[in-house]
Design an enzyme around this catalytic site. Structure first.
Site, PDB file in Angstrom:
ATOM      1  N   HIS A 122       0.968  -1.097  -0.042  1.00  0.00           N
ATOM      2  CA  HIS A 122       0.117   0.035  -0.055  1.00  0.00           C
ATOM      3  C   HIS A 122       0.904   1.263  -0.083  1.00  0.00           C
ATOM      4  CE1 HIS A 122       0.927  -0.360   4.229  1.00  0.00           C
ATOM      5  NE2 HIS A 122       0.842   0.726   4.475  1.00  0.00           N
ATOM      6  N   ASP A 124       0.658   4.852   2.094  1.00  0.00           N
ATOM      7  CA  ASP A 124      -0.200   5.495   3.287  1.00  0.00           C
ATOM      8  C   ASP A 124      -1.431   6.284   2.695  1.00  0.00           C
ATOM      9  OD1 ASP A 124       1.273   3.858   4.994  1.00  0.00           O
ATOM     10  OD2 ASP A 124       2.719   5.252   5.173  1.00  0.00           O
ATOM     11  N   HIS A 271       4.783   0.102   0.488  1.00  0.00           N
ATOM     12  CA  HIS A 271       5.596  -0.793   1.407  1.00  0.00           C
ATOM     13  C   HIS A 271       4.421  -1.925   1.843  1.00  0.00           C
ATOM     14  CE1 HIS A 271       3.607   2.633   3.623  1.00  0.00           C
ATOM     15  NE2 HIS A 271       3.631   1.846   4.545  1.00  0.00           N
ATOM     16  N   ARG A 286       4.735   6.263  14.262  1.00  0.00           N
ATOM     17  CA  ARG A 286       4.877   6.692  13.248  1.00  0.00           C
ATOM     18  C   ARG A 286       4.616   8.078  12.897  1.00  0.00           C
ATOM     19  NH1 ARG A 286       1.298   4.373   8.048  1.00  0.00           N
ATOM     20  NH2 ARG A 286       0.389   6.502   8.365  1.00  0.00           N
TER      21      ARG A 286
END
Ligand code: SIN
Length: 295
Positions: A122, A124, A271, A286
């Site tokens: 995907h 983000d 990623h 994150r």
């Protein structure tokens, strides 16, 4: 790659022709592959970066799409400060964050988790009308083995398409939707669902605002269909693009150690996180940096 080579041609179908990079003065850049990923050393991200070093980090990100840092000791505030050097912080539409810090998303999986973040390929939050420019993941607790993250270059994936496929995709847009991804996903953290999640139409091929390079911009996580063509045709084209994108030649794989950081550019890389470490714990935060509308 054999089956994808054109008959009679010598060498691989995908030939990477990176420009020779000028030497770095303030950091050491060690490439993982010629196509994507580099480990950066000689830098302490807990301290405010001098402008020259900040410029070189930006350049290393532009040249390598994802950069990695080892042995960093950052507080939550220092992690967010590092992100803010690159832009405003993006607030995730669904995922849990640290108490009182909406810009600091939790990334955590342990014995009791029903899932781990980012298990499929995907980009983000590509469902946002202005998807994040990049994400900075800081992992503090690692499992004894496993928990790697894979990254793939969407420049390389685009470059390797045939000219006919490039012409077909030119000008197409696709719907990216958060609904099927986020609804109910974080209930185990006590996160209540929102009435609606973001959805947006984006170009299938986007042009990177910094490098000017073209990158494929559809992903298995969020993209529902290509606009303006029959659904079965869209399904077929997306299936082809997803399998093409996942060719390991476009990838690097990062093996985490405690206190490592990965900083990826969402505009040109996808990623995928490996949840192969159950029942062990992998945990961190994150920081996600706001981006602009893909063109
Ligand atoms: C994510 O998609 O942000 C999670 C990546 C990871 O945990 O390695």
């Amino acid at each position: 790659m054999d089956s994808s080579q054109l008959k009679g041609n010598k060498g691989p179908r995908y030939r990477h022709t990176a420009d020779e990079s000028a030497p770095y003065q303030t950091i050491v850049v060690d490439k993982l592959t010629p196509i994507i990923g580099a480990e950066i050393s000689g830098i302490d991200l807990a301290k405010p970066l001098p402008d020259a070093q900040f410029d070189e980090v930006q350049r290393a990100l532009a040249e390598n799409l994802v950069i990695f840092f080892r042995d960093q000791e950052l507080s939550q505030a220092q992690h967010m400060d590092f992100g803010r050097r690159f832009g405003d912080l993006h607030v995730h539409p669904a995922a849990p964050h640290e108490p009182g810090l909406p810009g600091l998303m939790k990334i955590h999986a342990d014995r009791d988790s029903p899932r781990a973040n980012g298990e499929g390929w995907h980009t983000d939050v590509s469902c946002d009308p202005e998807p994040p420019m990049g994400s900075i993941l800081y992992i503090r607790v690692c499992p004894p083995k496993g928990g790697d993250t894979l990254f793939a270059s969407m420049y390389a994936a685009y470059d390797a398409l045939s000219d006919r496929m490039k012409a077909y995709l030119d000008g197409l847009t696709a719907l990216h939707d958060g609904e099927h991804v986020y609804r109910g996903t974080y209930a185990n953290y006590g996160v209540a669902d929102k009435d609606a999640y973001p959805r947006a139409h984006h170009p299938v091929v986007r042009t990177h605002p910094v490098t000017g390079r073209k990158a494929l911009y559809v992903n298995r996580g969020f993209t529902r269909h290509i606009d303006g063509i029959p659904l079965d045709e869209s399904d077929g084209i997306l299936r082809y693009l997803y399998s093409h994108i996942e060719n390991p030649i476009f990838q690097c794989r990062f093996r985490w150690r405690a206190n490592s950081i990965a900083f990826w550019d969402n505009r040109c890389a996808q990623h995928r996180a490996m949840w192969d470490y159950w029942p062990h714990t992998r945990s961190g935060n994150r920081v996600t940096i706001a981006g602009d509308k893909p063109v």
